[in-house]
Each structure stands twice: as structure tokens, then as C-alpha cells.
Design an enzyme around this catalytic site. Structure first.
Site, PDB file in Angstrom:
ATOM      1  CG  ASP A   1      18.927  24.646 -39.996  1.00 51.42           C
ATOM      2  OD1 ASP A   1      18.823  24.317 -41.202  1.00 51.42           O
ATOM      3  OD2 ASP A   1      18.254  24.130 -39.089  1.00 51.42           O
ATOM      4  CG  ASP A   2      20.734  28.686 -37.026  1.00 53.65           C
ATOM      5  OD1 ASP A   2      19.548  28.362 -37.270  1.00 53.65           O
ATOM      6  OD2 ASP A   2      21.357  28.276 -36.032  1.00 53.65           O
TER       7      ASP A   2
ATOM      8  CG  HIS B   1      15.812  28.178 -39.190  1.00 51.64           C
ATOM      9  ND1 HIS B   1      15.168  27.038 -38.767  1.00 51.64           N
ATOM     10  CD2 HIS B   1      16.891  28.314 -38.348  1.00 51.64           C
ATOM     11  CE1 HIS B   1      15.828  26.521 -37.728  1.00 51.64           C
ATOM     12  NE2 HIS B   1      16.864  27.285 -37.452  1.00 51.64           N
TER      13      HIS B   1
ATOM     14  CG  HIS C   1      16.994  30.494 -34.168  1.00 52.06           C
ATOM     15  ND1 HIS C   1      17.099  29.688 -33.043  1.00 52.06           N
ATOM     16  CD2 HIS C   1      17.371  29.720 -35.213  1.00 52.06           C
ATOM     17  CE1 HIS C   1      17.549  28.495 -33.412  1.00 52.06           C
ATOM     18  NE2 HIS C   1      17.708  28.486 -34.736  1.00 52.06           N
TER      19      HIS C   1
ATOM     20  CG  HIS D   1      23.851  25.077 -37.554  1.00 52.48           C
ATOM     21  ND1 HIS D   1      23.942  23.794 -37.070  1.00 52.48           N
ATOM     22  CD2 HIS D   1      22.640  25.543 -37.185  1.00 52.48           C
ATOM     23  CE1 HIS D   1      22.817  23.495 -36.416  1.00 52.48           C
ATOM     24  NE2 HIS D   1      22.005  24.538 -36.475  1.00 52.48           N
TER      25      HIS D   1
HETATM   26 NI    NI Z   1      18.422  26.973 -36.018  1.00 50.39          NI
END
Ligand code: NI
Length: 371
Positions: free
Chosen positions: A183-184, A233, A237, A324
Site C-alpha cells: 500500500d501507499d 488506494h 489517503h 507498505h
Molecule cells: Ni494506506
């Protein structure tokens, strides 16, 4: 007496001769009849020939409307796709009137066909067996009739079959598998992660932020090339459950727009930040919502070995692992985790591949934790 008799017999002979003459005359007239019939037959044949050649020539000079089945390819066990059919013709042919009363033009016929009307597809695709399958096109009875009778002198319809190739599956549904998710990102370590995935012939799913996608276009392109799954995603955020309803969809669209600019496609799955989902989010995000079953808490551990140990001690077949790729320690951990899992016999697959291999059809707005 005897002379007379002879004479008589001569007469008879003469008559016979005469009658022979008549016979020959008959023969002669029969010959003439045959000739007449022969000539007639030749004339009819010639006429048919002219019609035939004319028909063939005409057939090739009539405006052609092509209806072609589009080619497709899928991986083994993948669902058979909706097979498209494309009808086309020259621009000026589109104005040809097919039915004066209904003001039905070739243009309308094309529209109908391109909307899936007026034909049937015939195939025997077996998505379990690798191979190339032919897909034949058959016009509906009604359209076939129109094409051969009512419109025969207006257009020439050509049908072209297509193929569906069933390629060998990258995933063996009978063997254990895990979906690693990151993620991210993308971030500055993503490329190193892609190196190890490529080396181990493994794939992962990346849930990316729109604002980072534009910063690392090459990483996004490479993900796609390696068969990784492109996930969304949100743009920056935000916790979707805390946004006004009208602001939810733009968060997803922002990332898709960034992706479109680089790989010309949208994401296939969404992971809402913090896993925050409620009814309003479900209603406004038209994607399967992918959660996780193994949370590495890598951002908290901040240590490659601790992260590695946690993953190796907790994963099982069907798990979705959350990590991540914006952290160096996470990518370092992945460098150990990926070869180790492969060595243990796990297939490292994307979220969608795992869902499919386990016979689950993901639905928009539904949450998924593992397969
Ligand atoms: Ni995230």
C-alpha cells in the site's frame, strides 16, 4: 404371271426403298429436332452462365458490410469473456436505404449488430484446455432472410469468424497461494521490490495513491509488465468514511486518471485507506473492496527481520498480506519473504488471480479478507 409377280415384288421392293427414303427423311427431321433442342439447351446454359457471372460480378460490386468476431485471449480457468462482434462498412455505404418504409439505413444495421443484435455466436471453448478456439458467427433467421432476399441487391454481407486463445494458466488452483499486497506507493523502494518479484517469477498487488502514481510512472509500467495487479488506494489517503458523500468517488477517480495517463487503464480493485468502509462508501465505490487477513504492522515494527518472522510464522494458503512499499524496512523484508515463500511451495499471485483460482467472483462494494 411370274413376271407380274416379280413386278409386284419389285414394286414392293420399290415401296420398301421409298419407305426407307421416308425413314431417312424421318431420321433427318429427328436430327434437326435434336439440333434444335441442343441449341436451346446451349442457349439456356449460356443464359444461366451470364446470370451466374453477372451475379458473381454484381456480388463483388455491391457495397460490402463486414461482420467480424473479435479475437480474445484468456488464461486457463478464466471466465470466457463477452465476445464482441464488429460490423463495419465504407462511410458512404452507411447511407444506403435498406427499408424505405421504416427509413432503415445500413448505418442502423451496423448499430444493431454492434449492440449485439441480429446474430448468434457458435463456439465450443473449454477454458480448462489450452488451445485456440474458433468462434463462428451466425445471423439470426430473420436477418439472414433479409440479407438473402429483401436486401440481396443492396448489400453484400460478409461474415468473419474470430478466435479465443486459452493460454496456460500462471496459477495452479490445486497448489497453495498467497497474495502479497503493498500500500501507499509507489515509492523510491518500489523498483527494488519489483526486482525481487521478477527474479522469483512472483506477482503482487499494489494499492497505490494517485498522488504517488504520477511521481513513479516507470514503476507503474513495470508492475503491469510483470503481471502485478493495479490497485487503487485513493488519491491522497483520506479516510473515506469521514468524507462528504460527493467527495468519495473523486478520490477513486483521481487515481484512475493518473493510471490512465501511464498505462491506459483503471485499477481493478480498491483498498480504502485504514480499511474504513461504511454503507455510503460501499455505495460510492464501484469496486471490490480488498482488505487483508495478515497485517504485518510493518510501519510499527520498522524492522525487516521482525516483519519477516511475523509473515513466515503467520501465513497460510489463501491469505492476503498487508505491507507498505514506501518503507525501506518493508522492502528489505520482502526480499527475504518472497524467495522463502516460493521455496515453501507457495504461488505468489495477485488478489484477482487468487479469487479466481479459489472460485470466488468478486462483487463491487463487497469486502474481501482472504480467499
Ligand atoms: Ni494506506
Amino acid at each position: 404371271m411370274s413376271i407380274n409377280k416379280n413386278l409386284f415384288s419389285n414394286k414392293r421392293r420399290f415401296r420398301t426403298l421409298f419407305s426407307n427414303k421416308r425413314n431417312s427423311k424421318n431420321l433427318f427431321s429427328k436430327k434437326r429436332d435434336t439440333k434444335k433442342v441442343g441449341l436451346l439447351v446451349v442457349a439456356v446454359l449460356l443464359f444461366l452462365c451470364v446470370l451466374c457471372i453477372g451475379g458473381v460480378v454484381f456480388k463483388h460490386t455491391r457495397p460490402v458490410v463486414t461482420i467480424k468476431v473479435q479475437d480474445n485471449s484468456i488464461y486457463q480457468y478464466e471466465e470466457i469473456p463477452d465476445i464482441e462482434v464488429k460490423a463495419s462498412t465504407g462511410k458512404k455505404n452507411q447511407k444506403i436505404v435498406l427499408n424505405k418504409k421504416e427509413n432503415y439505413l445500413v448505418k442502423d444495421l451496423l448499430k444493431d449488430l454492434n449492440h449485439g443484435n441480429g446474430y448468434k455466436l457458435k463456439h465450443n471453448i473449454d477454458n480448462a484446455s489450452v488451445g485456440t478456439y474458433t468462434v463462428e458467427l451466425e445471423l439470426s433467421k430473420e436477418l439472414k432472410k433479409k440479407v438473402s432476399y429483401s436486401w440481396w441487391n443492396k448489400i453484400n454481407v460478409q461474415l468473419e469468424s474470430g478466435t479465443v486463445e486459452v493460454k496456460e494458466s500462471k496459477v495452479d488452483p490445486t497448489k497453495p497461494m498467497i497474495a502479497l499486497t503493498f500500500d501507499d506507493g509507489p515509492g523510491k523502494y518500489t523498483d527494488q521490490l519489483l526486482d525481487i518479484l521478477e527474479k522469483c517469477d512472483a506477482r503482487a498487488t499494489f494499492f497505490m495513491l494517485g498522488e504517488n502514481v504520477s511521481k513513479y510512472p516507470d514503476a507503474v509500467k513495470r508492475m503491469k509488465e510483470l503481471g502485478c495487479e493495479i490497485g487503487n488506494h485513493t488519491t491522497n489517503h483520506k479516510k473515506l468514511t469521514e468524507l462528504a458523500e460527493k467527495d468519495i468517488a473523486p478520490q477513486i477517480e483521481g487515481t484512475n486518471t493518473a493510471l490512465q495517463e501511464i498505462i491506459e487503464e483503471d485499477a481493478s480493485v480498491v483498498r480504502p485507506p485504514y480499511g474504513a468502509v461504511n454503507g455510503v462508501v460501499k455505495k460510492n465505490v464501484a469496486y471490490p473492496l480488498v482488505m487483508w487477513s495478515v497485517d504485518t504492522l510493518d510501519w510499527q515494527k520498522k524492522d525487516a527481520k521482525k516483519i519477516t518472522d511475523y509473515v513466515m510464522g503467520n501465513v497460510k494458503d489463501g491469505d492476503i498480506v498487508l505491507m507498505h512499499d514506501i518503507h525501506e524496512f518493508s522492502v528489505e523484508a520482502a526480499k527475504t519473504i518472497i524467495p522463502k515463500l516460493v521455496e515453501q511451495g507457495y504461488q505468489l499471485v495477485t488478489v484477482s488471480e487468487m479469487a479466481q483460482a479459489h472460485g470466488i467472483e468478486m462483487v463491487n462494494g463487497e469486502k474481501y479478507f482472504s480467499f
